[in-house]
Design an enzyme around this catalytic site. Sequence first.
Site, short mmCIF file in Angstrom:
data_model
loop_
_atom_site.label_atom_id
_atom_site.label_comp_id
_atom_site.label_asym_id
_atom_site.label_seq_id
_atom_site.Cartn_x
_atom_site.Cartn_y
_atom_site.Cartn_z
N PRO A 1 0.79 -1.23 0.00
CA PRO A 1 0.00 0.00 0.00
C PRO A 1 0.83 1.28 0.00
CG PRO A 1 -0.18 -1.15 2.10
CD PRO A 1 0.49 -2.09 1.14
N ASN A 2 0.33 2.23 -0.79
CA ASN A 2 0.86 3.59 -0.91
C ASN A 2 2.15 3.70 -1.70
OD1 ASN A 2 -1.23 4.95 0.61
ND2 ASN A 2 -0.41 3.89 2.39
N ARG B 1 5.86 12.28 -3.00
CA ARG B 1 5.91 12.85 -1.66
C ARG B 1 6.99 12.15 -0.84
NH1 ARG B 1 0.80 11.23 0.64
NH2 ARG B 1 1.72 11.99 2.56
N TYR C 1 11.79 8.18 1.09
CA TYR C 1 11.63 7.10 0.12
C TYR C 1 12.35 7.31 -1.21
CZ TYR C 1 8.06 5.69 3.46
OH TYR C 1 7.41 5.32 4.61
N ASN D 1 7.87 -5.83 -1.09
CA ASN D 1 7.81 -4.71 -0.15
C ASN D 1 6.36 -4.63 0.29
OD1 ASN D 1 7.80 -2.41 1.34
ND2 ASN D 1 8.93 -1.15 -0.13
N ALA E 1 3.23 -0.98 4.81
CA ALA E 1 2.70 -0.99 6.18
C ALA E 1 2.21 -2.38 6.61
CB ALA E 1 1.57 0.03 6.31
N HIS F 1 4.08 -4.76 9.08
CA HIS F 1 4.08 -4.62 10.53
C HIS F 1 2.91 -5.30 11.23
CE1 HIS F 1 7.26 -1.99 9.39
NE2 HIS F 1 6.44 -1.15 8.78
N ASP G 1 0.91 -15.61 6.68
CA ASP G 1 0.42 -16.98 6.50
C ASP G 1 0.50 -17.40 5.03
OD1 ASP G 1 -0.06 -17.19 9.19
OD2 ASP G 1 -2.23 -16.94 9.06
N GLU H 1 12.19 -9.93 1.67
CA GLU H 1 11.49 -8.76 2.20
C GLU H 1 12.33 -7.51 1.92
OE1 GLU H 1 10.74 -9.03 6.42
OE2 GLU H 1 10.25 -6.90 6.56
N HIS I 1 12.64 -3.13 2.04
CA HIS I 1 12.18 -1.80 2.46
C HIS I 1 13.11 -0.75 1.90
CE1 HIS I 1 9.24 -3.61 4.99
NE2 HIS I 1 10.17 -4.41 5.46
N LEU I 2 12.52 0.32 1.42
CA LEU I 2 13.31 1.44 0.92
C LEU I 2 14.04 2.12 2.07
CD1 LEU I 2 10.36 2.74 -1.21
CD2 LEU I 2 12.56 2.19 -2.23
N SER I 3 13.31 2.36 3.14
CA SER I 3 13.87 3.07 4.29
C SER I 3 14.44 2.07 5.30
CB SER I 3 12.78 3.92 4.95
OG SER I 3 11.75 3.08 5.45
N ARG J 1 13.48 4.12 12.38
CA ARG J 1 12.26 4.93 12.37
C ARG J 1 11.38 4.62 13.60
NH1 ARG J 1 9.61 4.66 6.67
NH2 ARG J 1 8.55 6.49 7.52
N ARG K 1 7.56 0.41 13.37
CA ARG K 1 8.13 -0.10 12.12
C ARG K 1 9.26 -1.10 12.37
NH1 ARG K 1 5.82 3.35 8.22
NH2 ARG K 1 5.52 5.45 9.03
O1 CA2 Z 1 10.60 1.68 3.69
C1 CA2 Z 1 9.73 1.01 3.11
O2 CA2 Z 1 9.87 0.55 1.99
C2 CA2 Z 1 8.38 0.79 3.79
O3 CA2 Z 1 7.95 -0.54 3.50
C3 CA2 Z 1 7.43 1.81 3.19
C4 CA2 Z 1 6.04 1.83 3.83
C5 CA2 Z 1 6.15 1.91 5.36
O4 CA2 Z 1 4.87 1.78 5.93
C6 CA2 Z 1 7.08 0.85 5.92
O5 CA2 Z 1 7.16 1.03 7.32
C7 CA2 Z 1 8.45 0.93 5.30
C8 CA2 Z 1 5.23 3.04 3.37
C9 CA2 Z 1 5.10 3.19 1.90
C10 CA2 Z 1 4.45 4.51 1.62
O6 CA2 Z 1 5.07 5.07 0.50
C11 CA2 Z 1 4.92 6.40 0.28
C12 CA2 Z 1 5.61 6.91 -0.79
C13 CA2 Z 1 5.51 8.25 -1.07
C14 CA2 Z 1 4.70 9.05 -0.31
C15 CA2 Z 1 4.00 8.55 0.75
C16 CA2 Z 1 4.11 7.20 1.05
#
Ligand code: CA2
Length: 148
Positions: free
Chosen positions: A10-11, A18, A23, A75, A78, A81, A88, A99, A101-103, A108, A112
């Site tokens: 998601p997202n 943004r 990210y 990836n 959210a 978590h 499952d 798995e 993650h960008l960040s 954080r 997370r």
């Molecule tokens: O660091 C990552 O890749 C995450 O999986 C990104 C998720 C976050 O919930 C994880 O804790 C770590 C969030 C992705 C949301 O991506 C956005 C990108 C641009 C603007 C807003 C959100």
Amino acid sequence: MKRILVLHGPNLNLLGTREPEIYGSMTLDDINGMLEVRAKEAGIERIDFLQSNFEGELVDAIQKARGTYDFILLNAAAFTHYSIAIRDAIAAIDVPVIEIHLSNVHQREEFRHRSVIAPVVMGQIAGFGADSYLAALEIAIRRLERER
Ligand code: CA2
């Protein structure tokens, strides 16, 4: 011939629009394009991509990967978590999952730091921006080459 599935949670469709300080500035299409180039170069038969904001759609994709793909790069965003359903589904298939993650989730917020999928994946790569995906792909390629 090997097949890889890349799943974005998601997202992640908002990437590049943004929060570039967290990210990065690449869009999801940029990342997918980069992975496609590397996969072709490495002789991967097929690399497919899916982004979904829906838990069930990701669960379906993981279930269907059985027998179709040799590796999943995930990836779960959210869902990482708290989605026991995704955990499952991963545990139910015999396809290896990396798995991503960008960040660096461990630098954080506390919520997370916990990944409910970590115990059922092959390993986790976090904190390298779009290169986290590239590193995961490289590992998948190396593992698949070893199987040949
Ligand atoms: O660091 C990552 O890749 C995450 O999986 C990104 C998720 C976050 O919930 C994880 O804790 C770590 C969030 C992705 C949301 O991506 C956005 C990108 C641009 C603007 C807003 C959100």
